[in-house]
Design a protein around this motif. Structure first.
Motif, PDB file in Angstrom:
ATOM      1  N   TYR A  84       0.830  -1.203   0.000  1.00 31.56           N
ATOM      2  CA  TYR A  84       0.000   0.000   0.000  1.00 31.56           C
ATOM      3  C   TYR A  84       0.872   1.265   0.000  1.00 31.56           C
ATOM      4  CZ  TYR A  84      -3.255   3.566   1.567  1.00 31.56           C
ATOM      5  OH  TYR A  84      -3.996   4.713   1.669  1.00 31.56           O
ATOM      6  N   GLY A  85       1.909   1.289   0.830  1.00 34.31           N
ATOM      7  CA  GLY A  85       2.792   2.440   0.907  1.00 34.31           C
ATOM      8  C   GLY A  85       3.493   2.732  -0.405  1.00 34.31           C
ATOM      9  N   ARG A  86       3.926   1.687  -1.092  1.00 30.30           N
ATOM     10  CA  ARG A  86       4.587   1.880  -2.392  1.00 30.30           C
ATOM     11  C   ARG A  86       3.602   2.430  -3.423  1.00 30.30           C
ATOM     12  NH1 ARG A  86       7.032  -2.997  -0.888  1.00 30.30           N
ATOM     13  NH2 ARG A  86       5.819  -4.219  -2.363  1.00 30.30           N
ATOM     14  N   MET A  87       2.365   1.963  -3.380  1.00 27.14           N
ATOM     15  CA  MET A  87       1.360   2.448  -4.330  1.00 27.14           C
ATOM     16  C   MET A  87       0.950   3.898  -4.023  1.00 27.14           C
ATOM     17  SD  MET A  87       1.033   0.099  -6.501  1.00 27.14           S
ATOM     18  CE  MET A  87      -0.467  -0.250  -7.352  1.00 27.14           C
ATOM     19  N   VAL A  88       0.905   4.258  -2.764  1.00 27.62           N
ATOM     20  CA  VAL A  88       0.613   5.644  -2.385  1.00 27.62           C
ATOM     21  C   VAL A  88       1.753   6.545  -2.860  1.00 27.62           C
ATOM     22  CG1 VAL A  88       0.402   7.230  -0.432  1.00 27.62           C
ATOM     23  CG2 VAL A  88      -0.912   5.110  -0.456  1.00 27.62           C
ATOM     24  N   TRP A 137      -2.743   5.030  -5.284  1.00 31.69           N
ATOM     25  CA  TRP A 137      -3.773   4.835  -4.264  1.00 31.69           C
ATOM     26  C   TRP A 137      -3.728   5.991  -3.276  1.00 31.69           C
ATOM     27  CZ3 TRP A 137      -2.451  -0.893  -2.715  1.00 31.69           C
ATOM     28  CH2 TRP A 137      -2.704  -1.739  -3.802  1.00 31.69           C
ATOM     29  N   ARG A 138      -4.879   6.275  -2.648  1.00 28.38           N
ATOM     30  CA  ARG A 138      -4.927   7.381  -1.700  1.00 28.38           C
ATOM     31  C   ARG A 138      -5.624   7.039  -0.377  1.00 28.38           C
ATOM     32  NH1 ARG A 138      -4.005   9.669  -6.192  1.00 28.38           N
ATOM     33  NH2 ARG A 138      -3.174  11.715  -6.561  1.00 28.38           N
ATOM     34  N   PHE A 195      -9.342  -5.920   3.109  1.00 32.23           N
ATOM     35  CA  PHE A 195      -8.583  -4.676   3.043  1.00 32.23           C
ATOM     36  C   PHE A 195      -8.886  -4.085   1.675  1.00 32.23           C
ATOM     37  CE2 PHE A 195      -5.038  -1.913   2.239  1.00 32.23           C
ATOM     38  CZ  PHE A 195      -4.653  -1.434   3.482  1.00 32.23           C
ATOM     39  N   SER A 196      -9.602  -2.962   1.647  1.00 34.07           N
ATOM     40  CA  SER A 196      -9.999  -2.332   0.387  1.00 34.07           C
ATOM     41  C   SER A 196      -9.118  -1.121   0.126  1.00 34.07           C
ATOM     42  CB  SER A 196     -11.451  -1.870   0.458  1.00 34.07           C
ATOM     43  OG  SER A 196     -12.315  -2.941   0.738  1.00 34.07           O
ATOM     44  N   VAL A 197      -8.701  -0.928  -1.131  1.00 31.83           N
ATOM     45  CA  VAL A 197      -7.898   0.238  -1.489  1.00 31.83           C
ATOM     46  C   VAL A 197      -8.666   1.099  -2.484  1.00 31.83           C
ATOM     47  CG1 VAL A 197      -5.683  -0.835  -1.002  1.00 31.83           C
ATOM     48  CG2 VAL A 197      -6.650  -1.053  -3.259  1.00 31.83           C
ATOM     49  N   PHE A 198      -8.506   2.403  -2.327  1.00 31.98           N
ATOM     50  CA  PHE A 198      -9.251   3.372  -3.114  1.00 31.98           C
ATOM     51  C   PHE A 198      -8.315   4.373  -3.776  1.00 31.98           C
ATOM     52  CE2 PHE A 198     -11.763   1.974   0.445  1.00 31.98           C
ATOM     53  CZ  PHE A 198     -13.030   1.755  -0.077  1.00 31.98           C
ATOM     54  N   ARG A 199      -8.714   4.868  -4.923  1.00 34.05           N
ATOM     55  CA  ARG A 199      -8.014   5.986  -5.543  1.00 34.05           C
ATOM     56  C   ARG A 199      -8.435   7.270  -4.849  1.00 34.05           C
ATOM     57  NH1 ARG A 199      -8.368   5.169 -11.138  1.00 34.05           N
ATOM     58  NH2 ARG A 199      -6.412   4.078 -10.942  1.00 34.05           N
ATOM     59  N   ARG A 200      -9.729   7.377  -4.548  1.00 29.56           N
ATOM     60  CA  ARG A 200     -10.290   8.488  -3.769  1.00 29.56           C
ATOM     61  C   ARG A 200     -11.263   7.899  -2.760  1.00 29.56           C
ATOM     62  NH1 ARG A 200      -9.883  10.125  -8.853  1.00 29.56           N
ATOM     63  NH2 ARG A 200      -8.660  11.986  -9.277  1.00 29.56           N
ATOM     64  N   ALA A 201     -11.450   8.594  -1.666  1.00 29.68           N
ATOM     65  CA  ALA A 201     -12.295   8.067  -0.583  1.00 29.68           C
ATOM     66  C   ALA A 201     -13.755   7.904  -1.006  1.00 29.68           C
ATOM     67  CB  ALA A 201     -12.209   8.973   0.635  1.00 29.68           C
ATOM     68  N   THR A 202     -14.205   8.648  -1.991  1.00 30.63           N
ATOM     69  CA  THR A 202     -15.614   8.599  -2.370  1.00 30.63           C
ATOM     70  C   THR A 202     -15.930   7.554  -3.430  1.00 30.63           C
ATOM     71  OG1 THR A 202     -15.244  10.328  -4.013  1.00 30.63           O
ATOM     72  CG2 THR A 202     -15.937  11.037  -1.813  1.00 30.63           C
ATOM     73  N   GLU A 203     -14.939   6.836  -3.892  1.00 32.73           N
ATOM     74  CA  GLU A 203     -15.146   5.854  -4.962  1.00 32.73           C
ATOM     75  C   GLU A 203     -15.354   4.450  -4.407  1.00 32.73           C
ATOM     76  OE1 GLU A 203     -11.700   6.068  -7.422  1.00 32.73           O
ATOM     77  OE2 GLU A 203     -12.362   7.900  -8.401  1.00 32.73           O
ATOM     78  N   HIS A 204     -15.675   3.547  -5.320  1.00 29.45           N
ATOM     79  CA  HIS A 204     -15.684   2.128  -4.990  1.00 29.45           C
ATOM     80  C   HIS A 204     -14.233   1.666  -4.911  1.00 29.45           C
ATOM     81  CE1 HIS A 204     -19.971   1.673  -5.480  1.00 29.45           C
ATOM     82  NE2 HIS A 204     -19.898   2.381  -6.602  1.00 29.45           N
ATOM     83  N   LEU A 258       2.123  -1.770 -10.476  1.00 27.43           N
ATOM     84  CA  LEU A 258       2.962  -0.636 -10.101  1.00 27.43           C
ATOM     85  C   LEU A 258       4.108  -0.474 -11.080  1.00 27.43           C
ATOM     86  CD1 LEU A 258       3.780   1.601  -8.145  1.00 27.43           C
ATOM     87  CD2 LEU A 258       5.020  -0.109  -6.835  1.00 27.43           C
ATOM     88  N   ILE A 259       4.720  -1.566 -11.481  1.00 18.76           N
ATOM     89  CA  ILE A 259       5.826  -1.519 -12.436  1.00 18.76           C
ATOM     90  C   ILE A 259       5.341  -0.955 -13.765  1.00 18.76           C
ATOM     91  CG2 ILE A 259       7.407  -2.931 -13.787  1.00 18.76           C
ATOM     92  CD1 ILE A 259       7.567  -4.796 -11.291  1.00 18.76           C
ATOM     93  N   ARG A 260       4.159  -1.371 -14.213  1.00 16.38           N
ATOM     94  CA  ARG A 260       3.618  -0.860 -15.475  1.00 16.38           C
ATOM     95  C   ARG A 260       3.303   0.630 -15.401  1.00 16.38           C
ATOM     96  NH1 ARG A 260      -0.567  -5.258 -15.923  1.00 16.38           N
ATOM     97  NH2 ARG A 260       0.761  -7.021 -16.235  1.00 16.38           N
ATOM     98  N   SER A 261       2.806   1.112 -14.257  1.00 17.03           N
ATOM     99  CA  SER A 261       2.416   2.507 -14.159  1.00 17.03           C
ATOM    100  C   SER A 261       3.620   3.430 -14.076  1.00 17.03           C
ATOM    101  CB  SER A 261       1.513   2.730 -12.943  1.00 17.03           C
ATOM    102  OG  SER A 261       2.235   2.535 -11.750  1.00 17.03           O
ATOM    103  N   VAL A 262       4.754   2.944 -13.609  1.00 17.91           N
ATOM    104  CA  VAL A 262       5.966   3.762 -13.509  1.00 17.91           C
ATOM    105  C   VAL A 262       6.653   3.885 -14.840  1.00 17.91           C
ATOM    106  CG1 VAL A 262       8.252   3.868 -12.443  1.00 17.91           C
ATOM    107  CG2 VAL A 262       6.264   3.258 -11.065  1.00 17.91           C
TER     108      VAL A 262
END
Length: 111
Positions: free
Chosen positions: A29-33, A38-39, A52-61, A106-110
């Motif tokens: 999670y920390g690496r993605m933040v 992720w936020r 454990f759910s991860v979100f891009r924004r708090a208001t999203e699915h 993560l590797i693809r997005s970098v």
């Protein structure tokens, strides 16, 4: 109505992530933040599953759900990573190996 669980006592009826599992999950999670992917996150502890759910924004699915299901330990694996659309991206017995599907993203997005 009386509370069946005295305050301060662990609830053995719910599935939870232990300290080691949370350390592994929060490391990813920390690496993605840090990469800006992720936020926010949320955790749910239910009778049959810990999520454990991860979100891009708090208001999203949630973008992804990391689930621990002890009843599947002997069959498909204790852990699963599930995408936003409900598809199981990876299932396994080892949490680190199961979470590698997220590290590949993560590797693809970098790049």
């Amino acid at each position: 109505m009386l509370d069946p669980q005295p305050p301060g006592q662990p609830d053995f009826d719910r599935v939870v992530f232990d300290r080691h599992e949370l350390g592994v999950i929060l490391s990813v999670y920390g690496r993605m933040v840090a990469a800006g992917e992720w936020r926010d996150y949320g955790m749910s502890f239910l009778r049959d599953v810990a999520i454990f759910s991860v979100f891009r924004r708090a208001t999203e699915h949630p973008l992804y759900r990391i689930e621990k299901r002890p009843k599947l330990r002997a069959a498909q694996g204790l852990y699963a990573v599930i995408g936003m659309d409900g598809r199981i991206l990876k299932r396994g017995h080892d949490l680190r190996a199961t979470l590698r599907v997220l590290e590949r993203k993560l590797i693809r997005s970098v790049e």
